[in-house]
Design a protein around this motif. Structure first.
Motif, PDB file in Angstrom:
ATOM      1  N   PRO A 119     183.942 -64.079 -32.777  1.00 51.91           N
ATOM      2  CA  PRO A 119     183.982 -62.648 -32.904  1.00 51.91           C
ATOM      3  C   PRO A 119     182.620 -62.560 -32.571  1.00 51.91           C
ATOM      4  O   PRO A 119     181.577 -63.133 -32.793  1.00 51.91           O
ATOM      5  CB  PRO A 119     184.299 -62.415 -34.257  1.00 51.91           C
ATOM      6  N   SER A 120     182.301 -61.171 -32.196  1.00 45.55           N
ATOM      7  CA  SER A 120     181.118 -60.519 -31.804  1.00 45.55           C
ATOM      8  C   SER A 120     180.392 -60.361 -33.503  1.00 45.55           C
ATOM      9  O   SER A 120     180.972 -60.358 -34.256  1.00 45.55           O
ATOM     10  CB  SER A 120     181.074 -59.227 -31.087  1.00 45.55           C
ATOM     11  N   PHE A 121     179.050 -60.037 -33.202  1.00 43.62           N
ATOM     12  CA  PHE A 121     178.329 -59.476 -34.539  1.00 43.62           C
ATOM     13  C   PHE A 121     178.911 -58.294 -34.999  1.00 43.62           C
ATOM     14  O   PHE A 121     179.016 -58.119 -36.312  1.00 43.62           O
ATOM     15  CB  PHE A 121     176.834 -59.554 -34.336  1.00 43.62           C
ATOM     16  N   GLU A 122     179.037 -57.468 -34.209  1.00 41.60           N
ATOM     17  CA  GLU A 122     179.679 -56.148 -34.672  1.00 41.60           C
ATOM     18  C   GLU A 122     181.012 -56.326 -35.300  1.00 41.60           C
ATOM     19  O   GLU A 122     181.071 -55.599 -36.253  1.00 41.60           O
ATOM     20  CB  GLU A 122     179.760 -55.258 -33.311  1.00 41.60           C
ATOM     21  N   LYS A 123     181.859 -57.168 -34.745  1.00 42.92           N
ATOM     22  CA  LYS A 123     183.076 -57.203 -35.634  1.00 42.92           C
ATOM     23  C   LYS A 123     183.059 -57.840 -36.886  1.00 42.92           C
ATOM     24  O   LYS A 123     183.838 -57.694 -37.581  1.00 42.92           O
ATOM     25  CB  LYS A 123     184.325 -57.976 -34.632  1.00 42.92           C
ATOM     26  N   SER A 124     182.019 -58.644 -37.024  1.00 42.89           N
ATOM     27  CA  SER A 124     181.745 -59.498 -38.305  1.00 42.89           C
ATOM     28  C   SER A 124     180.670 -58.853 -39.230  1.00 42.89           C
ATOM     29  O   SER A 124     180.870 -59.020 -40.198  1.00 42.89           O
ATOM     30  CB  SER A 124     181.330 -60.604 -38.209  1.00 42.89           C
ATOM     31  N   SER A 125     180.303 -57.853 -38.786  1.00 43.66           N
ATOM     32  CA  SER A 125     179.057 -57.110 -39.540  1.00 43.66           C
ATOM     33  C   SER A 125     179.589 -56.171 -40.685  1.00 43.66           C
ATOM     34  O   SER A 125     180.809 -55.722 -40.635  1.00 43.66           O
ATOM     35  CB  SER A 125     178.110 -56.295 -38.668  1.00 43.66           C
ATOM     36  N   PHE A 126     178.776 -56.234 -41.778  1.00 43.78           N
ATOM     37  CA  PHE A 126     178.999 -55.075 -42.908  1.00 43.78           C
ATOM     38  C   PHE A 126     177.949 -54.591 -43.330  1.00 43.78           C
ATOM     39  O   PHE A 126     176.809 -55.113 -43.014  1.00 43.78           O
ATOM     40  CB  PHE A 126     179.868 -55.884 -43.959  1.00 43.78           C
ATOM     41  N   LYS A 127     177.865 -53.478 -44.006  1.00 46.46           N
ATOM     42  CA  LYS A 127     176.730 -53.004 -44.506  1.00 46.46           C
ATOM     43  C   LYS A 127     176.147 -53.433 -45.903  1.00 46.46           C
ATOM     44  O   LYS A 127     177.108 -53.720 -46.842  1.00 46.46           O
ATOM     45  CB  LYS A 127     176.814 -51.513 -44.775  1.00 46.46           C
TER      46      LYS A 127
END
Length: 140
Positions: A119-127
């Protein structure tokens, strides 16, 4: 004199708040209690998901009761993504088949679906902010 003391105190308080974010990471679905969980924490898409040289932090934690748990502290507010794999034989490397698919159990933050590769960083990222971010990764 009191002005300088107040200024320094405020500076320390502000500095302490900048890196006050935490991640409470739970990793589930390991098949065995043997080995370690290798974790990479990224704060950028460059290098995600598997370049340890570009990861912000790296962790190795033991598997206990077929799961892993770690609190990652002192993080700046922002977006983060995590990659993990179960290093059962303690060689420090993820095993892959002939076409590059991992043979060791692995996972990503947000547990995104995998259709054509990682997956991309965006799909795996969280705040991460003022309150601890609670992240659950289920290995596959």
């Amino acid at each position: 004199m009191s002005f300088i003391f107040t200024f320094l105190l405020n500076l320390l308080l502000v500095t302490g708040q900048v890196n006050s974010g935490e991640i409470h990471l739970t990793i589930e679905e390991t098949e065995w209690n043997e080995g370690n969980l290798q974790i990479l924490l990224f704060d950028q898409k460059d290098g995600f998901p598997e370049d340890p040289e570009k990861a912000l932090k790296q962790f190795i934690i033991p598997v206990k009761n077929k799961r892993g748990y770690i609190i990652i502290k002192d993080l700046k507010p922002g977006n983060y993504a995590i990659t993990v794999f179960h290093d059962e034989d303690l060689d420090g490397k993820i095993k892959k088949n002939g076409i590059g698919y991992p043979l060791d159990k692995f996972g990503f933050s947000n547990n995104p679906s995998l259709l054509f590769g990682a997956p991309s960083f965006e799909k795996s990222s969280f705040k991460v902010g003022e309150k601890p971010a609670k992240v659950l990764i289920k290995l596959r």
